[in-house]
Design a protein around this motif. Structure first.
Motif, PDB file in Angstrom:
ATOM      1  N   LEU A 144       0.842  -1.183   0.000  1.00  0.00           N
ATOM      2  CA  LEU A 144       0.000   0.000   0.000  1.00  0.00           C
ATOM      3  C   LEU A 144       0.878   1.234   0.000  1.00  0.00           C
ATOM      4  N   THR A 145       0.432   2.261  -0.667  1.00  0.00           N
ATOM      5  CA  THR A 145       1.102   3.546  -0.570  1.00  0.00           C
ATOM      6  C   THR A 145       0.140   4.476   0.158  1.00  0.00           C
ATOM      7  N   SER A 146       0.648   5.180   1.160  1.00  0.00           N
ATOM      8  CA  SER A 146      -0.201   5.996   2.015  1.00  0.00           C
ATOM      9  C   SER A 146       0.419   7.373   2.209  1.00  0.00           C
ATOM     10  N   ILE A 147      -0.426   8.384   2.278  1.00  0.00           N
ATOM     11  CA  ILE A 147       0.069   9.707   2.644  1.00  0.00           C
ATOM     12  C   ILE A 147       0.639   9.604   4.050  1.00  0.00           C
ATOM     13  N   ALA A 148       1.866  10.041   4.218  1.00  0.00           N
ATOM     14  CA  ALA A 148       2.579   9.866   5.488  1.00  0.00           C
ATOM     15  C   ALA A 148       2.037  10.740   6.614  1.00  0.00           C
ATOM     16  N   ALA A 175       4.312   7.178   1.352  1.00  0.00           N
ATOM     17  CA  ALA A 175       5.329   6.206   1.746  1.00  0.00           C
ATOM     18  C   ALA A 175       4.714   4.812   1.613  1.00  0.00           C
ATOM     19  N   TRP A 176       5.567   3.809   1.598  1.00  0.00           N
ATOM     20  CA  TRP A 176       5.134   2.438   1.348  1.00  0.00           C
ATOM     21  C   TRP A 176       4.907   1.660   2.626  1.00  0.00           C
ATOM     22  N   LEU A 177       3.830   0.880   2.622  1.00  0.00           N
ATOM     23  CA  LEU A 177       3.494  -0.039   3.701  1.00  0.00           C
ATOM     24  C   LEU A 177       3.384  -1.443   3.110  1.00  0.00           C
ATOM     25  N   LYS A 178       4.010  -2.376   3.766  1.00  0.00           N
ATOM     26  CA  LYS A 178       3.948  -3.782   3.352  1.00  0.00           C
ATOM     27  C   LYS A 178       3.130  -4.529   4.402  1.00  0.00           C
ATOM     28  N   VAL A 179       2.070  -5.189   3.956  1.00  0.00           N
ATOM     29  CA  VAL A 179       1.256  -6.001   4.851  1.00  0.00           C
ATOM     30  C   VAL A 179       1.626  -7.457   4.614  1.00  0.00           C
ATOM     31  N   VAL A 180       2.254  -8.057   5.598  1.00  0.00           N
ATOM     32  CA  VAL A 180       2.589  -9.472   5.541  1.00  0.00           C
ATOM     33  C   VAL A 180       1.419 -10.224   6.180  1.00  0.00           C
ATOM     34  N   PRO A 181       0.714 -11.042   5.398  1.00  0.00           N
ATOM     35  CA  PRO A 181      -0.477 -11.707   5.934  1.00  0.00           C
ATOM     36  C   PRO A 181      -0.154 -12.652   7.085  1.00  0.00           C
ATOM     37  N   GLU A 182      -0.936 -12.518   8.163  1.00  0.00           N
ATOM     38  CA  GLU A 182      -0.907 -13.480   9.260  1.00  0.00           C
ATOM     39  C   GLU A 182      -2.083 -14.440   9.114  1.00  0.00           C
ATOM     40  N   LYS A 183      -3.147 -13.949   8.477  1.00  0.00           N
ATOM     41  CA  LYS A 183      -4.322 -14.777   8.200  1.00  0.00           C
ATOM     42  C   LYS A 183      -4.992 -14.250   6.935  1.00  0.00           C
ATOM     43  N   ILE A 184      -5.376 -15.167   6.064  1.00  0.00           N
ATOM     44  CA  ILE A 184      -6.138 -14.818   4.866  1.00  0.00           C
ATOM     45  C   ILE A 184      -7.435 -15.609   4.893  1.00  0.00           C
ATOM     46  N   ASN A 225       0.296   3.917 -15.949  1.00  0.00           N
ATOM     47  CA  ASN A 225       0.902   3.671 -17.270  1.00  0.00           C
ATOM     48  C   ASN A 225       2.398   3.369 -17.197  1.00  0.00           C
ATOM     49  N   GLY A 226       2.812   2.681 -16.144  1.00  0.00           N
ATOM     50  CA  GLY A 226       4.205   2.250 -16.022  1.00  0.00           C
ATOM     51  C   GLY A 226       5.162   3.267 -15.428  1.00  0.00           C
ATOM     52  N   LYS A 227       4.694   4.460 -15.127  1.00  0.00           N
ATOM     53  CA  LYS A 227       5.576   5.511 -14.614  1.00  0.00           C
ATOM     54  C   LYS A 227       5.583   5.506 -13.083  1.00  0.00           C
ATOM     55  N   VAL A 228       6.765   5.273 -12.497  1.00  0.00           N
ATOM     56  CA  VAL A 228       6.927   5.328 -11.046  1.00  0.00           C
ATOM     57  C   VAL A 228       6.999   6.791 -10.633  1.00  0.00           C
ATOM     58  N   VAL A 229       6.187   7.171  -9.652  1.00  0.00           N
ATOM     59  CA  VAL A 229       6.137   8.556  -9.177  1.00  0.00           C
ATOM     60  C   VAL A 229       6.519   8.598  -7.701  1.00  0.00           C
ATOM     61  N   HIS A 230       7.408   9.502  -7.360  1.00  0.00           N
ATOM     62  CA  HIS A 230       7.768   9.777  -5.962  1.00  0.00           C
ATOM     63  C   HIS A 230       7.380  11.221  -5.691  1.00  0.00           C
ATOM     64  N   ASP A 231       6.287  11.434  -4.979  1.00  0.00           N
ATOM     65  CA  ASP A 231       5.777  12.790  -4.795  1.00  0.00           C
ATOM     66  C   ASP A 231       6.214  13.453  -3.490  1.00  0.00           C
ATOM     67  N   GLY A 232       6.961  12.742  -2.660  1.00  0.00           N
ATOM     68  CA  GLY A 232       7.403  13.330  -1.401  1.00  0.00           C
ATOM     69  C   GLY A 232       6.297  13.463  -0.371  1.00  0.00           C
ATOM     70  N   LYS A 233       5.145  12.815  -0.618  1.00  0.00           N
ATOM     71  CA  LYS A 233       4.029  12.845   0.334  1.00  0.00           C
ATOM     72  C   LYS A 233       3.645  11.446   0.811  1.00  0.00           C
ATOM     73  N   VAL A 275      10.516   7.827   4.486  1.00  0.00           N
ATOM     74  CA  VAL A 275       9.216   8.437   4.763  1.00  0.00           C
ATOM     75  C   VAL A 275       9.385   9.942   4.802  1.00  0.00           C
ATOM     76  N   PRO A 276       8.719  10.659   3.901  1.00  0.00           N
ATOM     77  CA  PRO A 276       7.987  10.181   2.732  1.00  0.00           C
ATOM     78  C   PRO A 276       8.953   9.714   1.643  1.00  0.00           C
ATOM     79  N   ARG A 277       8.404   9.004   0.685  1.00  0.00           N
ATOM     80  CA  ARG A 277       9.217   8.410  -0.394  1.00  0.00           C
ATOM     81  C   ARG A 277       9.603   9.471  -1.415  1.00  0.00           C
ATOM     82  N   THR A 278      10.911   9.621  -1.601  1.00  0.00           N
ATOM     83  CA  THR A 278      11.425  10.587  -2.581  1.00  0.00           C
ATOM     84  C   THR A 278      12.218   9.916  -3.691  1.00  0.00           C
TER      85      THR A 278
END
Length: 164
Positions: free
Chosen positions: A53-57, A133-142, A123-131, A100-103
């Motif tokens: 997930l990408t979230s506003i920091a 940041a990335w969150l990784k959710v590692v599943p404990e239960k699905i 459209n394939g373009k990676v954007v770093h807006d400085g606002k 945090v934030p991702r630049t």
């Protein structure tokens, strides 16, 4: 990871879960705020067995997750009929990945998820807006459900036929 115990007849296989998460575009992220549950829709990418997930920091979601990293995320697809409902719930903890934030500082762990996210939504373009940041959710239960499966449809028919 905890296994789904209930409703196994309608549970998706791991391959079905992967395909479903690759097909849908919006998830609903539930965090725990001081005043109670806080739920927000977000774009996501399923990559390497984790939900990214990408979230506003500076968002309420970010503040909540810094205090308590537990999260529940639902991705679902509805239909006009009960027998068309399907979805996946992921419970786990978030990990912040990258600055945090991702630049755009080099972060090899983000190479795959960022490109997958860019391909899916930009459209394939990676954007770093400085606002954001990335969150990784590692599943404990699905937990998953797919009411299109024949066993689920048979149960619905039985309930309808036996209802007075």
């Amino acid at each position: 990871m905890k296994q789904q115990r209930r409703a196994r007849a309608i549970a998706m296989t791991p391959e079905e879960i992967d395909a479903f998460l690759a097909e849908e575009r919006v998830c609903r992220v539930a965090t725990i705020s001081p005043s109670g549950p806080h739920v927000t829709p977000l774009w996501y990418v399923w990559h390497g067995g984790a939900l990214w997930l990408t979230s506003i920091a500076r968002s309420q979601r970010w503040i909540d997750l810094q205090r308590d990293p537990r999260v529940a995320v639902v991705v679902d697809a509805g239909g006009a009929d009960y027998t068309q409902l399907r979805g996946v719930e992921i419970q786990g903890r978030v990990e912040v990945v990258g600055e945090v934030p991702r630049t755009g500082e080099p972060c090899p762990e983000l190479d795959g998820p960022e490109q997958a996210f860019a391909d899916r939504y930009n459209n394939g373009k990676v954007v770093h807006d400085g606002k954001h940041a990335w969150l990784k959710v590692v599943p404990e239960k699905i937990t998953s459900w797919d009411f299109r499966k024949p066993a689920a449809q048979a149960n619905v028919r039985r309930r309808v036929e036996t209802t007075p």
